[in-house]
Design a protein around this motif. Structure first.
Motif, short mmCIF file in Angstrom:
data_model
loop_
_atom_site.label_atom_id
_atom_site.label_comp_id
_atom_site.label_asym_id
_atom_site.label_seq_id
_atom_site.Cartn_x
_atom_site.Cartn_y
_atom_site.Cartn_z
N ILE A 240 0.84 -1.20 0.00
CA ILE A 240 0.00 0.00 0.00
C ILE A 240 0.88 1.26 0.00
O ILE A 240 0.60 2.22 -0.72
N GLU A 241 1.94 1.25 0.80
CA GLU A 241 2.88 2.39 0.79
C GLU A 241 3.45 2.60 -0.60
O GLU A 241 3.54 3.75 -1.08
N LEU A 242 3.86 1.52 -1.26
CA LEU A 242 4.45 1.63 -2.61
C LEU A 242 3.44 2.17 -3.62
O LEU A 242 3.83 2.92 -4.52
N VAL A 243 2.19 1.79 -3.47
CA VAL A 243 1.17 2.31 -4.39
C VAL A 243 1.19 3.83 -4.36
O VAL A 243 1.17 4.49 -5.41
N PHE A 244 1.26 4.42 -3.18
CA PHE A 244 1.26 5.87 -3.06
C PHE A 244 2.62 6.48 -3.39
O PHE A 244 2.70 7.51 -4.04
N GLU A 245 3.71 5.83 -2.95
CA GLU A 245 5.04 6.35 -3.23
C GLU A 245 5.32 6.42 -4.73
O GLU A 245 6.01 7.32 -5.21
N ARG A 246 4.80 5.46 -5.47
CA ARG A 246 5.06 5.37 -6.91
C ARG A 246 3.88 5.88 -7.74
O ARG A 246 3.82 5.64 -8.95
N ALA A 247 2.95 6.58 -7.08
CA ALA A 247 1.80 7.19 -7.76
C ALA A 247 1.07 6.18 -8.65
O ALA A 247 0.74 6.47 -9.80
N ALA A 248 0.78 5.01 -8.10
CA ALA A 248 0.12 3.95 -8.86
C ALA A 248 -1.37 3.85 -8.55
O ALA A 248 -2.03 2.89 -8.94
N GLU A 249 -1.93 4.87 -7.87
CA GLU A 249 -3.35 4.83 -7.49
C GLU A 249 -4.26 4.70 -8.70
O GLU A 249 -5.35 4.16 -8.61
N ARG A 250 -3.81 5.19 -9.85
CA ARG A 250 -4.63 5.17 -11.07
C ARG A 250 -5.14 3.77 -11.40
O ARG A 250 -6.21 3.61 -11.95
N ALA A 251 -4.36 2.74 -11.06
CA ALA A 251 -4.75 1.36 -11.38
C ALA A 251 -6.00 0.94 -10.63
O ALA A 251 -6.72 0.04 -11.07
N PHE A 252 -6.30 1.60 -9.52
CA PHE A 252 -7.44 1.24 -8.69
C PHE A 252 -8.68 2.09 -8.97
O PHE A 252 -9.77 1.75 -8.55
N CYS A 253 -8.50 3.20 -9.68
CA CYS A 253 -9.59 4.17 -9.89
C CYS A 253 -10.77 3.56 -10.64
O CYS A 253 -10.59 2.89 -11.66
#
Length: 87
Positions: free
Chosen positions: A33-46
């Protein structure tokens, strides 16, 4: 990490499934979860439907082979609950 995010991006939905240990998810899931935010990967979940399935076991309870139900002793916040316990 990139491969997992790509798979999530292609998925129709996300199902989180994990065990809960001492009121917290595992360190591996927390780091993901930390990596999702650190690497700006939230778009995959939108825009994806999301559900979760979690499970835990009381650390004071060990399943007995005979499945006999007996009160849990010396675990004050479970007064009145019955379960197999270690001897």
């Amino acid at each position: 990490f990139a491969q997992v995010i790509d798979e999530i991006d292609r998925a129709d939905a996300v199902l989180w499934s994990f065990g809960v240990w001492v009121l917290c998810v595992s360190a591996q899931l927390m780091r993901f979860i930390e990596l999702v935010f650190e690497r700006a990967a939230e778009r995959a979940f939108c825009g994806k439907p999301t559900a979760l399935l979690s499970t835990s076991i009381d650390p004071a309870v060990v399943q007995r082979s005979d499945l006999q139900q007996t009160p849990v002793k010396n675990y004050p916040h479970h007064k009145g609950i019955t379960a197999g316990h270690s001897v």
